[in-house]
Design an enzyme around this catalytic site. Structure first.
Site, short mmCIF file in Angstrom:
data_model
loop_
_atom_site.label_atom_id
_atom_site.label_comp_id
_atom_site.label_asym_id
_atom_site.label_seq_id
_atom_site.Cartn_x
_atom_site.Cartn_y
_atom_site.Cartn_z
CG ASP A 119 -40.02 14.73 27.74
OD1 ASP A 119 -40.77 15.34 26.96
OD2 ASP A 119 -38.79 14.93 27.79
CE1 TYR A 131 -33.48 14.91 25.16
CE2 TYR A 131 -35.25 13.68 26.20
CZ TYR A 131 -34.65 14.88 25.91
OH TYR A 131 -35.21 16.05 26.36
CE LYS A 143 -38.63 17.25 24.62
NZ LYS A 143 -38.29 15.92 25.18
CG HIS A 152 -35.46 19.13 21.14
ND1 HIS A 152 -34.96 17.86 21.21
CD2 HIS A 152 -35.33 19.63 22.39
CE1 HIS A 152 -34.54 17.60 22.45
NE2 HIS A 152 -34.76 18.66 23.18
#
Length: 284
Positions: A46, A51, A76, A109
């Site tokens: 994931d 990120y 996402k 998200h």
């Protein structure tokens, strides 16, 4: 090697119920950690554009020696990229970062009023087979109602904060009634479950840690989980939860720990206000 059970999504795609989370793992270190996760037995990774580690994850997948068909990768669409045109561009950016032929699972998200356009863009990406399944994160029933009112494709999954102190029964019941799988982020509360005496006590009977008890609890509720660890030993521990079963009494004990306690943002706040780091993050 441990064989992790799958959960079947409403479009037929199967994903492992235990995945490897990569939040706050920088791009420089994520490649090695994902390769270690593969070695430990994980096949579900994931990530998210937010990120900033998609490039390293793509490298790990390409260099792993594993068949691409044996790996489930989820990413996402971040808040800054909601809306039809923005999401199309963001999806292309993720594809470029990962340098893969397709993404298995792409999620929105956080809920936002203009995410309806994002969903249309993801439906088009799904139709073009650049993504195998599309879903959402942090959606409450009210947000799902709004999405489902105009969606041509039902979300396959809702990834939500869920742990013993935030059990999300209303949202989980809604998702089950609508054929939407649920995946828990922060499933062991960033390790805080290790300090919870009822979980430690249950674990003593099975020779398991409080974290393992908690992950097993999630699975017995039918939820997928994405714990994160930089330690190979803990990576393996988080997978080693299939050789015991919690009793009804154990499940009831854990159910009694629910306190509505969030580690992250309330999705209603994000829906109404968006996210501003200067406003919303703690001052250092």
């Amino acid at each position: 090697m441990i064989t992790v059970p799958n959960i079947e999504l409403n479009n037929g795609l199967e994903i492992p119920m235990i995945g490897f989370g990569t939040f706050k793992i920088g791009n420089d270190e994520v490649k090695d950690l994902v390769l270690k996760a593969f070695e430990a037995g994980y096949r579900h990774i994931d990530t998210a554009f937010y990120y900033k580690n998609e490039k390293g994850i793509g490298e790990a997948i390409r260099e792993s020696g594993l068949s691409r068909n044996d790996i489930i990768l989820g990413s996402k669409i971040w808040l800054d990229d909601v809306g039809y045109d923005n999401t199309k561009a963001a999806f292309d950016s993720s594809m470029e970062n990962l340098k893969l032929d397709y993404i298995d699972l792409m999620l929105i998200h956080w809920p936002r009023p203009d995410a309806i356009g994002s969903w249309k863009a993801l439906e088009e990406a799904y139709a073009s087979r650049r993504v195998k399944a599309i879903g959402v994160c942090n959606y409450k029933p009210s947000h799902l109602d709004e999405l489902l009112a105009t969606a041509n494709i039902k979300p396959v999954l809702n990834q939500i904060e869920c742990h013993p102190k935030l059990q999300q029964k209303e949202t989980i019941d809604y998702c089950r009634a609508n054929g939407i799988a649920v995946e828990a982020w922060s499933p062991i509360m960033k390790g805080q479950v290790m300090e919870m005496a009822p979980l430690r006590k249950i674990g003593e009977r099975f020779g398991k840690t409080a974290a393992q008890v908690t992950l097993r609890w999630h699975l017995q509720r039918g939820l997928a989980v994405i714990p994160k660890s930089s330690s190979m030993a803990r990576m393996k521990q988080n997978l080693d939860i299939l050789d015991f079963e919690l009793t009804n009494e154990d499940m009831n004990t854990i159910e009694g720990l629910d306190a509505g306690y969030r580690l992250g943002f309330d999705p209603d706040y994000i829906y109404e206000n968006g996210f501003d780091p200067a406003r919303d993050l703690p001052k250092k």
